[in-house]
Design a protein around this motif. Sequence first.
Motif, mmCIF file in Angstrom:
data_model
loop_
_atom_site.group_PDB
_atom_site.id
_atom_site.type_symbol
_atom_site.label_atom_id
_atom_site.label_comp_id
_atom_site.label_asym_id
_atom_site.label_seq_id
_atom_site.Cartn_x
_atom_site.Cartn_y
_atom_site.Cartn_z
ATOM 1 N N GLU A 199 0.879 -1.169 -0.075
ATOM 2 C CA GLU A 199 0.065 0.034 0.047
ATOM 3 C C GLU A 199 0.989 1.382 -0.133
ATOM 4 O O GLU A 199 0.477 2.273 -0.398
ATOM 5 C CB GLU A 199 -1.043 0.192 1.306
ATOM 6 C CG GLU A 199 -2.072 -1.277 1.529
ATOM 7 C CD GLU A 199 -2.818 -1.328 0.024
ATOM 8 O OE1 GLU A 199 -3.067 -0.399 -0.372
ATOM 9 O OE2 GLU A 199 -3.339 -2.391 -0.176
ATOM 10 N N THR A 200 2.048 1.155 0.630
ATOM 11 C CA THR A 200 2.770 2.231 0.711
ATOM 12 C C THR A 200 4.225 2.390 -0.175
ATOM 13 O O THR A 200 4.656 3.393 -0.372
ATOM 14 C CB THR A 200 2.983 2.712 2.143
ATOM 15 O OG1 THR A 200 4.053 1.507 2.522
ATOM 16 C CG2 THR A 200 2.025 2.998 3.103
ATOM 17 N N THR A 219 7.287 3.192 -5.329
ATOM 18 C CA THR A 219 5.823 3.419 -5.460
ATOM 19 C C THR A 219 4.926 2.108 -5.089
ATOM 20 O O THR A 219 5.521 0.952 -5.252
ATOM 21 C CB THR A 219 5.523 3.973 -6.560
ATOM 22 O OG1 THR A 219 5.582 2.995 -7.894
ATOM 23 C CG2 THR A 219 6.119 5.303 -7.101
ATOM 24 N N PRO A 220 3.710 2.360 -4.538
ATOM 25 C CA PRO A 220 2.947 1.124 -4.473
ATOM 26 C C PRO A 220 2.797 0.169 -5.598
ATOM 27 O O PRO A 220 2.984 -0.995 -5.546
ATOM 28 C CB PRO A 220 1.637 1.790 -3.749
ATOM 29 C CG PRO A 220 2.027 2.945 -3.299
ATOM 30 C CD PRO A 220 3.063 3.561 -4.208
#
Length: 362
Positions: A109-110, A138-139
């Motif tokens: 998610e992060t 990036t996710p």
Amino acid sequence: MAEPVAGAEPLPRQMRARLILALALLALGIWITHSFLPALIWAAVLAIAFMPLYERAVHRWPRFRKGAVLPAIFTLGIGLLVVIPVGLGLFRAIAEIRDLTSWFYLVRETGIPVPRWLYSLPIERDAAVTWWQQHLTTPEATQAELARFDQRRLLMHSQQIGKVLIHSSVIFAFTLIALFFVLRDSSLLVGQMRAASNRLFGPSGERIGRQVIQSVRGTIDGLVLVGLGEGAVMAVAYVLLGVPHPILLGIATAIAAMIPFGAAVMFEIAAFALLTQDSVTGAILVNVIGFAVVGIADHFIRPVLIGGATRLPFLWVLIGILGGVETLGLLGLFVGPATMAVLVMLWREFVERKSAPLVVEA
């Protein structure tokens, strides 16, 4: 001219029949028990290792000489020596798996930011940072990288690990059962083995037996005890340098250190864990301390302990250990050096034996 006795069977034919029958029964017995042979060998190794301590206990409490109390106490104690560290390791591993699973869900998610230590690389710094930014920052990029893991393959590996653990547990339980009976009947077994070796091999049989016992005990001193020492030293270093889970990693280092150069794998894992915490200095110190400990243990302490007990050059000790591990797994740590020690002993007896003088008839 003497007539042969009616109904008498020629002795050579009887001997051949007995030999064939004995070999056939031996092959059948090995085939029936081959799944439990590792457990029986482990029981013999443990009995050889702990027999001096067991004999001291028997002399201290002679009333327990023929009973089952003392063998049961020793068997239980040896079992706990294995079960407690393994149980703690498995408990900690389960917790680590849970933390790792939560971390996987979080980074999906992060994303994973570029660690600061990556900017400190002496070579290929820009290329490493660029790759990390493109694939993990990036996710979306992180999810694409994690998707490379085949879930079916991971599940299959997990099932295989479960089967190995169940099989190892069964073998370990049978090892303890066999060890109990070996300790309880040790005097009878030693007498029978001595009589059988004298009948089969003559005086060389007892020398071979003594060499095997000395080799197993020397290997235990040189591998197990030195490995535990390496693990203890590295555990202290892990604590001082701030390595995550230092006690668990110290136990893993002690187990890996029983195989020559195996400890290096564990303290490299510790160094990587420190790098993920941006502790470059700590990672370097772990490597320096680790290689110093392994160098002293493998080049000075182990050759003296193992080679001194078996009169075996350390090169053959190393070949026996590594070849035994490759062939028999962990059991090869003890079977390999013992085999090499007996072979070298027989070779020395062969080459040092004086030849019979040649008699020339006139």
